[in-house]
Design a protein around this motif. Structure first.
Motif, PDB file in Angstrom:
ATOM      1  N   PRO A 149      44.079 -56.585   7.781  1.00 16.56           N
ATOM      2  CA  PRO A 149      44.769 -55.387   8.273  1.00 16.56           C
ATOM      3  C   PRO A 149      44.041 -54.824   9.505  1.00 16.56           C
ATOM      4  CG  PRO A 149      44.498 -55.278   5.893  1.00 16.56           C
ATOM      5  CD  PRO A 149      43.678 -56.443   6.368  1.00 16.56           C
ATOM      6  N   CYS A 150      44.786 -54.491  10.519  1.00 18.15           N
ATOM      7  CA  CYS A 150      44.211 -53.987  11.764  1.00 18.15           C
ATOM      8  C   CYS A 150      43.537 -52.632  11.588  1.00 18.15           C
ATOM      9  CB  CYS A 150      45.296 -53.883  12.836  1.00 18.15           C
ATOM     10  SG  CYS A 150      46.136 -55.446  13.165  1.00 18.15           S
ATOM     11  N   SER A 151      43.805 -51.979  10.470  1.00 17.41           N
ATOM     12  CA  SER A 151      43.216 -50.662  10.208  1.00 17.41           C
ATOM     13  C   SER A 151      41.796 -50.753   9.639  1.00 17.41           C
ATOM     14  CB  SER A 151      44.101 -49.873   9.243  1.00 17.41           C
ATOM     15  OG  SER A 151      44.212 -50.581   8.010  1.00 17.41           O
ATOM     16  N   TYR A 152      41.370 -51.944   9.237  1.00 14.88           N
ATOM     17  CA  TYR A 152      39.993 -52.101   8.764  1.00 14.88           C
ATOM     18  C   TYR A 152      39.046 -51.863   9.937  1.00 14.88           C
ATOM     19  CZ  TYR A 152      41.358 -54.256   4.277  1.00 14.88           C
ATOM     20  OH  TYR A 152      41.861 -54.501   3.016  1.00 14.88           O
ATOM     21  N   ARG A 153      37.822 -51.541   9.637  1.00 16.92           N
ATOM     22  CA  ARG A 153      36.839 -51.237  10.683  1.00 16.92           C
ATOM     23  C   ARG A 153      35.730 -52.294  10.701  1.00 16.92           C
ATOM     24  NH1 ARG A 153      36.925 -46.165  12.827  1.00 16.92           N
ATOM     25  NH2 ARG A 153      38.603 -44.867  12.076  1.00 16.92           N
ATOM     26  N   TYR A 154      35.528 -52.886  11.882  1.00 17.59           N
ATOM     27  CA  TYR A 154      34.497 -53.898  12.073  1.00 17.59           C
ATOM     28  C   TYR A 154      33.878 -53.731  13.459  1.00 17.59           C
ATOM     29  CZ  TYR A 154      36.394 -56.329   8.043  1.00 17.59           C
ATOM     30  OH  TYR A 154      36.819 -56.635   6.765  1.00 17.59           O
TER      31      TYR A 154
END
Length: 178
Positions: A166-171
């Protein structure tokens, strides 16, 4: 006397101008072309790849690792503000170098956003810099056809391959610029 000095200077100027023009005419087109090529070469040298401080060069591009955790869209926006995009990867050699670069910055292989996405249309992957996604290093069973998994994170699993997340995860992420 002032008028005489002025006339002498004017005559000297005219003689020098005519001599310079005569020299160009006698030089011939080959020497003029050589002069033009020398000027062009100096401009080519100025276009050589230069990476700003903190950026690393690989091939003709510059890379910058950001350890802060952002969503994919925030990371892309940050990279654009730096004159680039999230990193696109075009070969196994480039991917290997990118992993080594991240290792040198972190002493590990953290999951890291790169610029791949299929958010426009499921299963149609593209790089955020507009280049074609021809090289792929997805882990086994990836990419999945789930509509909520639209962005590529690298260094996933023990294989350090790609997952669609998901593009909403943070990395953390890697920017690239030409």
């Amino acid at each position: 006397m002032k008028i005489l000095s002025l006339l002498v200077l004017l005559c000297a100027f005219l003689v020098l101008t005519q001599t310079a023009e005569l020299g160009k005419a006698e030089a011939g087109p080959g020497e003029e072309q050589a002069e033009a090529e020398a000027i062009e070469e100096s401009h080519v040298a100025k276009r050589a790849v230069y990476c700003p401080s903190g950026w690393a060069k690989y091939g003709s591009r510059c890379y910058y690792y950001v350890s802060a955790s952002y969503t994919w869209a925030q990371a892309e926006n940050y990279c654009v503000s730096q004159g680039g995009n999230l990193a696109s990867v075009h070969s196994a050699g480039e991917y290997s170098w990118l992993q080594s670069y991240i290792l040198s910055r972190t002493r590990g292989y953290p999951m890291t956003w790169i610029g791949g996405s299929d958010s426009e249309q499921e299963q149609y992957w593209f790089w955020s810099d507009g280049s074609r996604l021809s090289y792929r290093n997805f882990c086994a069973g990836m990419p999945r056809s789930n509509t909520g998994l639209n962005c590529i994170v690298m260094n996933a699993s023990g294989c350090r391959c790609w997952f669609d997340y998901p593009c909403s995860y943070r990395y953390p992420f890697v920017c690239v610029r030409k």
